[in-house]
Design an enzyme around this catalytic site. Structure first.
Site, mmCIF file in Angstrom:
data_model
loop_
_atom_site.group_PDB
_atom_site.id
_atom_site.type_symbol
_atom_site.label_atom_id
_atom_site.label_comp_id
_atom_site.label_asym_id
_atom_site.label_seq_id
_atom_site.Cartn_x
_atom_site.Cartn_y
_atom_site.Cartn_z
ATOM 1 N N GLU A 180 28.972 59.313 -17.645
ATOM 2 C CA GLU A 180 28.371 60.573 -18.077
ATOM 3 C C GLU A 180 29.296 61.733 -17.738
ATOM 4 O O GLU A 180 30.204 61.607 -16.917
ATOM 5 C CB GLU A 180 27.002 60.766 -17.405
ATOM 6 C CG GLU A 180 25.984 59.703 -17.816
ATOM 7 C CD GLU A 180 24.723 59.685 -16.979
ATOM 8 O OE1 GLU A 180 23.680 59.279 -17.510
ATOM 9 O OE2 GLU A 180 24.785 60.051 -15.781
ATOM 10 N N HIS A 209 21.006 53.595 -9.078
ATOM 11 C CA HIS A 209 20.487 54.882 -9.544
ATOM 12 C C HIS A 209 19.129 54.737 -10.223
ATOM 13 O O HIS A 209 18.292 55.639 -10.123
ATOM 14 C CB HIS A 209 21.503 55.501 -10.512
ATOM 15 C CG HIS A 209 21.132 56.842 -11.054
ATOM 16 N ND1 HIS A 209 20.617 57.851 -10.267
ATOM 17 C CD2 HIS A 209 21.213 57.354 -12.323
ATOM 18 C CE1 HIS A 209 20.391 58.921 -11.015
ATOM 19 N NE2 HIS A 209 20.735 58.640 -12.263
ATOM 20 N N HIS A 254 18.079 54.629 -19.464
ATOM 21 C CA HIS A 254 18.549 54.038 -18.214
ATOM 22 C C HIS A 254 17.910 52.660 -18.004
ATOM 23 O O HIS A 254 18.566 51.725 -17.529
ATOM 24 C CB HIS A 254 18.238 54.944 -17.029
ATOM 25 C CG HIS A 254 19.181 56.086 -16.854
ATOM 26 N ND1 HIS A 254 19.030 57.285 -17.511
ATOM 27 C CD2 HIS A 254 20.308 56.221 -16.088
ATOM 28 C CE1 HIS A 254 20.004 58.114 -17.159
ATOM 29 N NE2 HIS A 254 20.791 57.493 -16.303
ATOM 30 N N HIS A 279 31.353 60.718 -14.058
ATOM 31 C CA HIS A 279 30.886 59.762 -13.059
ATOM 32 C C HIS A 279 30.325 58.509 -13.720
ATOM 33 O O HIS A 279 29.942 58.511 -14.893
ATOM 34 C CB HIS A 279 29.825 60.388 -12.146
ATOM 35 C CG HIS A 279 28.564 60.757 -12.852
ATOM 36 N ND1 HIS A 279 28.399 61.960 -13.491
ATOM 37 C CD2 HIS A 279 27.402 60.071 -13.048
ATOM 38 C CE1 HIS A 279 27.197 62.013 -14.037
ATOM 39 N NE2 HIS A 279 26.567 60.864 -13.781
#
Length: 208
Positions: free
Chosen positions: A171, A58, A159, A52
C-alpha cells in the site's frame, strides 16, 4: 542499462497517515560535535507510514508477523495497470484490458498524482477483484492509496479476501510516473518479528 522507478513516497513528519496511526517522528540522540563523532537518531512511527507491506497479523489475530513472511511474493515479475479515478472500488472491468498472460504481482495506479494528505475517499479494491486475481495465480496486490479497503470500512472485506487466499499486500505506492506494463518488482519487508506491517523501499526495474 535497466531503468529503475522508485515507487516509494518520501517519509518525513508531514507524510500522511491513517487517522489514529503514529506519524513519523525523529529525534536526535547524538549530534556531531567536539567529543561526538557521529549523528544518531531515534525514530517512532506506525509501520504503515509510507510504502509498506501488510502482514497477516494486521487482519488475522493468529497471522504471521512481518518478519515471518516469505520474501518471494515481494520480488519478481509484476504488472502495473492504470485505473485512474475509477473509484470508489477497483472492479474487474477496470483491469480487464490488461490481464492477458498476467504475472503473479499486480499493482494498480488509481491516482493521477499521489496524495500528499490523508484522503478519506481513497480508492480501494473490490473483494471480488481480489478473488479473481487470486484465481489467476496472483500472489501480491498493491496500489497507490493507503488501504485495499475503503477508509471507513469496519469489516475490511478485501483484507479478509487476501487472508483467505494467502495473498500479500503493498500500500501507499507512488505510480505517477510508471507507464502501464510489465516490470520486476523489488519491495522487501524488514524482518520485524512482532510487527503487523513493515516499511518497504519499493522499486520497479525494467525487464530489458
Amino acid at each position: 542499462m535497466q531503468k529503475l522507478w522508485d515507487i516509494s513516497p518520501a517519509v518525513h513528519p508531514g507524510t500522511p497517515v491513517f487517522p489514529g496511526d503514529a506519524p513519523y517522528r525523529q529525534q536526535w540522540c547524538a549530534t556531531l560535535a567536539p567529543g561526538c563523532p557521529v549523528n544518531v537518531s531515534a525514530i517512532t512511527m506506525s509501520p504503515h507510514v509510507g510504502a509498506h507491506a501488510d502482514a497477516p497479523l494486521h487482519y488475522d489475530a493468529h497471522g504471521a508477523a512481518a518478519g515471518e513472511m516469505a520474501l518471494a511474493p515481494f520480488i519478481g515479475p509484476c504488472r502495473v495497470i492504470h485505473a485512474i479515478a475509477c473509484g470508489p472500488l477497483i472492479e474487474w472491468h477496470h483491469l480487464a484490458h490488461a490481464l492477458a498472460e498476467l504475472p503473479p504481482r499486480v499493482l494498480v495506479r488509481t491516482c493521477a498524482q499521489a496524495p500528499t494528505q490523508w484522503d478519506t475517499r481513497l480508492i480501494a479494491y473490490a473483494p471480488a477483484t481480489i478473488e479473481r486475481l487470486a484465481d489467476l495465480g496472483v500472489l501480491l496486490v498493491g496500489l497507490d492509496t493507503a488501504s485495499i479497503d475503503p477508509a471507513d470500512s469496519h469489516d475490511l472485506p478485501s483484507h479478509q479476501a487476501v487472508r483467505q487466499r494467502g495473498l500479500r499486500v503493498l500500500e501507499n505506492l507512488v505510480l505517477d510516473e510508471v507507464p502501464e506494463g510489465d516490470y520486476e518488482l523489488i519491495a522487501l519487508p524488514l524482518k520485524l518479528m512482532q510487527a503487523e506491517a513493515s516499511p518497504v523501499r519499493a522499486v520497479l526495474r525494467s525487464l530489458a
